[in-house]
Write a protein that holds these residues in place. Structure first.
Motif, PDB file in Angstrom:
ATOM      1  N   ALA A 196      83.223  30.733  10.292  1.00 48.84           N
ATOM      2  CA  ALA A 196      82.557  29.428  10.222  1.00 48.84           C
ATOM      3  C   ALA A 196      82.287  29.021   8.781  1.00 48.84           C
ATOM      4  O   ALA A 196      82.315  27.829   8.443  1.00 48.84           O
ATOM      5  N   GLN A 197      82.019  29.985   7.908  1.00 52.35           N
ATOM      6  CA  GLN A 197      81.796  29.683   6.503  1.00 52.35           C
ATOM      7  C   GLN A 197      83.092  29.301   5.797  1.00 52.35           C
ATOM      8  O   GLN A 197      83.106  28.426   4.928  1.00 52.35           O
ATOM      9  N   SER A 198      84.186  29.957   6.180  1.00 51.68           N
ATOM     10  CA  SER A 198      85.450  29.749   5.465  1.00 51.68           C
ATOM     11  C   SER A 198      86.304  28.639   6.063  1.00 51.68           C
ATOM     12  O   SER A 198      87.049  27.975   5.347  1.00 51.68           O
ATOM     13  N   ASP A 199      86.188  28.411   7.376  1.00 48.75           N
ATOM     14  CA  ASP A 199      87.064  27.427   8.013  1.00 48.75           C
ATOM     15  C   ASP A 199      86.395  26.829   9.254  1.00 48.75           C
ATOM     16  O   ASP A 199      86.726  27.181  10.390  1.00 48.75           O
ATOM     17  N   PHE A 225      77.581  23.202  14.720  1.00 47.89           N
ATOM     18  CA  PHE A 225      77.042  23.264  13.367  1.00 47.89           C
ATOM     19  C   PHE A 225      75.745  22.477  13.179  1.00 47.89           C
ATOM     20  O   PHE A 225      75.100  22.593  12.139  1.00 47.89           O
ATOM     21  N   GLY A 226      75.379  21.666  14.157  1.00 46.70           N
ATOM     22  CA  GLY A 226      74.124  20.939  14.080  1.00 46.70           C
ATOM     23  C   GLY A 226      74.074  19.956  12.923  1.00 46.70           C
ATOM     24  O   GLY A 226      75.086  19.672  12.266  1.00 46.70           O
ATOM     25  N   ALA A 227      72.885  19.462  12.647  1.00 49.76           N
ATOM     26  CA  ALA A 227      72.712  18.457  11.600  1.00 49.76           C
ATOM     27  C   ALA A 227      72.835  19.043  10.204  1.00 49.76           C
ATOM     28  O   ALA A 227      73.180  18.347   9.250  1.00 49.76           O
ATOM     29  N   THR A 228      72.574  20.351  10.066  1.00 47.90           N
ATOM     30  CA  THR A 228      72.591  20.982   8.742  1.00 47.90           C
ATOM     31  C   THR A 228      73.985  21.425   8.310  1.00 47.90           C
ATOM     32  O   THR A 228      74.204  21.722   7.135  1.00 47.90           O
ATOM     33  N   GLY A 229      74.919  21.506   9.254  1.00 49.22           N
ATOM     34  CA  GLY A 229      76.251  21.986   8.923  1.00 49.22           C
ATOM     35  C   GLY A 229      76.377  23.493   8.923  1.00 49.22           C
ATOM     36  O   GLY A 229      77.421  24.042   8.574  1.00 49.22           O
ATOM     37  N   THR A 230      75.316  24.185   9.319  1.00 46.50           N
ATOM     38  CA  THR A 230      75.331  25.646   9.384  1.00 46.50           C
ATOM     39  C   THR A 230      75.675  26.090  10.794  1.00 46.50           C
ATOM     40  O   THR A 230      75.087  25.609  11.766  1.00 46.50           O
ATOM     41  N   TYR A 231      76.620  27.002  10.905  1.00 41.44           N
ATOM     42  CA  TYR A 231      77.060  27.463  12.223  1.00 41.44           C
ATOM     43  C   TYR A 231      75.917  28.097  13.001  1.00 41.44           C
ATOM     44  O   TYR A 231      75.161  28.912  12.475  1.00 41.44           O
TER      45      TYR A 231
END
Length: 382
Positions: free
Chosen positions: A134-137, A159-165
């Motif tokens: 998720a961090q790389s692709d 990923f939600g609103a923050t873009g973090t998986y």
């Protein structure tokens, strides 16, 4: 003696680019190094170092190497021993991913009209791999969810609103909306590596060498005694350690499906029930994802198949017949000079003096402040 160039992704999956594969190798190598070192001796006594455990990329594997595959049943034993009937345990195991703690989790799809099971997804993929992917692709993560879970999956769902998986997202948090990878708190690769390393410590207590699974897991404190997996993994690894061998986890490091036994299963048309067990991810030797589903063209569903005369009404009924595995590698038999531990794992008592307690808390705070976050989250031994 030979080393490997780098650790491969679980199942020899090809999702990662070259940079991602390097990060994955670093994660596994760092995890093994930490497991060899063992816990801080000021916090845990008699549990380090683990000098019979080694990193395949840094220490050669000798010509006398042997592989040992350890298998166990996917159905959660803690649910089994605390239930009054098969129906009760199947229902309880199907109710939540949080009780599916044998490194295998599943999700069930039912026909909205009849309620019969049409598909069951099974996964044994560790969350660490998905955090890295998720961090790389992120686009690859979305594409895989859409392929294996539902075409309706959206980027924001993962990923939600923050873009973090979010590993526990709406498509990977229940037993009804999909199972992409493991989410139960103990089902991690970090836990697997730590357990294997801890189990390499030979224990001789009061002059007697510990050899049974219950004695070893209780004395070494490397897992949950009531699980199928932890005591069995620890017992198998420790048996190799008692032969004075060096031990590691075979590459690619991971948990894998071993087999599905279908003895006693009957389909409406007499077809082979194992023919509906379809591998979706991982290679043939290291499968990490299966789906049990009957093609619509057959005219019947999973719920029409019987096991020992009873129709399949729960995904857990299938889990009864699934085995999970990991593979250890051992070499240099008879050569280890590591002395056995003569005491079980102990946890020092917290300081009682107020001044010493304050110093202790301050030291822990500084350790946490200065510790650099790992690029992949890791769960330590239970």
């Amino acid at each position: 003696m030979s080393t490997i160039d780098s650790y491969s992704p679980p199942g020899n999956l090809d999702d990662l680019d070259d940079t991602g594969r390097k990060v994955w190798n670093n994660f596994i190598s760092d995890s093994v190094e930490q497991a060899v070192k063992g816990p801080d001796s000021s916090k845990v006594l008699n549990d380090s170092p683990r000098s019979q455990f080694y990193d395949l990329t840094k220490t050669g594997t000798a010509a006398d190497a042997q592989q040992a595959t350890v298998t166990w049943t996917a159905f959660p034993r803690r649910i089994k021993v605390s239930s009054l009937s098969d129906a009760q345990r199947w229902q309880r195991a199907d109710a939540s991913r949080d009780v599916q703690d044998e490194y295998c989790e599943w999700s069930i799809t039912r026909d909205p009209t009849s309620g019969k099971i049409t598909k069951v997804m099974f996964t044994c993929e560790g969350p660490e791999y998905w955090n890295l992917l998720a961090q790389s692709d992120p686009a690859k993560v979305l594409q895989l969810y859409q392929t294996h879970i539902s075409p309706d999956v959206k980027h924001g769902d993962l990923f939600g609103a923050t873009g973090t998986y979010q590993p526990r997202n709406r498509w990977n948090d229940s037993t009804t909306h999909g199972a992409m990878h493991l989410v139960q708190v103990n089902n991690t690769l970090g836990a697997e590596i730590e357990l294997a390393a801890a189990a390499t410590i030979v224990r001789v207590i009061n002059g007697s060498e510990l050899t049974t699974e219950p004695d070893l897991v209780q004395c070494s404190q490397y897992g949950e005694p009531e699980r199928n997996s932890d005591p069995h993994i620890g017992g198998a690894v420790n048996a190799l350690a008692r032969q004075k061998a060096d031990i590691s986890l075979a590459d690619p490091v991971g948990l894998y499906f071993d087999d599905l036994k279908t003895d006693g299963w009957v389909t409406p048309d007499g077809s082979d029930p194992k023919g509906y067990w379809t591998r979706q991810r991982g290679d043939a030797v290291h499968p990490v994802r299966f789906v049990y589903e009957v093609p619509q063209s057959k005219g019947f569903t999973v719920g029409d198949i019987t096991i020992n005369g009873s129709p399949i009404q729960y995904g857990a009924q299938i889990a009864d017949y699934i085995s999970i595995k990991l593979t250890a590698v051992a070499c240099r038999f008879g050569q280890s000079g590591t002395p056995p531990q003569t005491t079980c794992v102990q946890f020092p008592a917290a300081p009682t003096d107020a001044t010493e307690a304050a110093k202790h808390i301050s030291a822990l705070s500084l350790q946490g402040y200065h510790a650099a976050p790992h690029p992949i989250s890791r769960t330590r031994r239970r």
